[in-house]
Design an enzyme around this catalytic site. Structure first.
Site, PDB file in Angstrom:
ATOM      1  N   ILE A   1      13.956 -11.283  -9.902  1.00  0.00           N
ATOM      2  CA  ILE A   1      13.107 -12.405  -9.491  1.00  0.00           C
ATOM      3  C   ILE A   1      13.268 -12.717  -8.000  1.00  0.00           C
ATOM      4  CG2 ILE A   1      12.756 -14.899  -9.764  1.00  0.00           C
ATOM      5  CD1 ILE A   1      13.441 -14.572 -12.709  1.00  0.00           C
TER       6      ILE A   1
ATOM      7  N   HIS B   1       0.824  -1.209   0.000  1.00  0.00           N
ATOM      8  CA  HIS B   1       0.000   0.000   0.000  1.00  0.00           C
ATOM      9  C   HIS B   1       0.859   1.260   0.000  1.00  0.00           C
ATOM     10  CE1 HIS B   1       0.782   1.116   4.251  1.00  0.00           C
ATOM     11  NE2 HIS B   1       0.902  -0.196   4.429  1.00  0.00           N
TER      12      HIS B   1
END
Length: 230
Positions: free
Chosen positions: A182, A152
């Site tokens: 990754i 968020h």
């Protein structure tokens, strides 16, 4: 007009993800417009081979050079390269087709979860099973690959890329043209400078300077990867 044809500028190994997402969205990849000669590495898949595989799922896209391309009213546009230097391609396209008012599409896989409170700029791609949290802001042409979590209120600068399986904590500020490789993890409330490169599997627990290559758990500075001024 119903725009259902996706035109991809440039080629890279992410083309299969873009094709998969287009297919899931009911779009047709109608054209791939090359701006540079294709370079196929030893373990890469050539564009011709990819197109042959796609033929089982619909019409093969036309491949043409940038100089031969003309926009059409029923088309959507997306960049295909993954490297942060794709900002050069964006500028070339916008200058070449300025009179057409060409705009880039935001492509989101239907199996991604993007908060309605998030803000995604033009040209953003969000892959399958990724989660974009409330208050998150993704700049132009940010690529979020499969299985990524963006926390968020985190901001990610234009032309950055977040590779599969990465997790970026909330309330962070990620700069322009950053690569998060990754499986990397970034804790919350971090500042990551422009052009930084977070290595695969790295766990970043402190702010990262511009152009830094960070590797390991916990992540440590290895070298500077700032682009040359030449």
């Amino acid at each position: 007009m119903n725009k259902n044809k996706l035109v991809i500028f440039g080629s890279s190994n992410i083309l299969s993800d873009l094709f998969d997402c287009a297919l899931a969205q009911g779009l047709v990849v109608s054209k791939i417009v090359l701006h540079l000669p294709e370079t196929v590495g030893e373990r890469d898949i050539s564009l011709a081979e990819r197109i042959r595989e796609w033929a089982a799922y619909g019409p093969a896209p036309e491949v043409l050079e940038l100089a031969d391309f003309q926009p059409a009213d029923d088309e959507l546009y997306l960049l295909g390269p993954t490297t942060p230097t794709r900002n050069v391609l964006e500028q070339e396209i916008l200058q070449r087709y300025a009179e057409h008012g060409l705009e880039f599409h935001t492509l989101i896989h239907p199996r991604a979860c993007v908060s309605p409170l998030a803000t995604l700029a033009a040209g953003v791609f969000v892959g399958a099973n990724s989660v974009i949290g409330p208050g998150a802001v993704l700049g132009r042409h940010v690529f979020v690959n499969r299985g990524v979590t963006i926390g968020h209120d985190t901001h990610i600068g234009a032309f950055s890329r977040v590779q599969p399986g990465s997790n970026v904590g909330g309330l962070s500020r990620i700069g322009h043209s950053v690569t998060i490789a990754i499986g990397a993890t970034l804790i919350e409330r971090l500042q990551v400078g422009d052009h930084a490169f977070i290595g695969a599997g790295a766990v970043v627990i402190s702010d990262t300077q511009a152009g830094a290559l960070m590797v390991g758990n916990p992540a440590r500075f290895k070298k500077s990867v700032l682009p040359s001024a030449d």
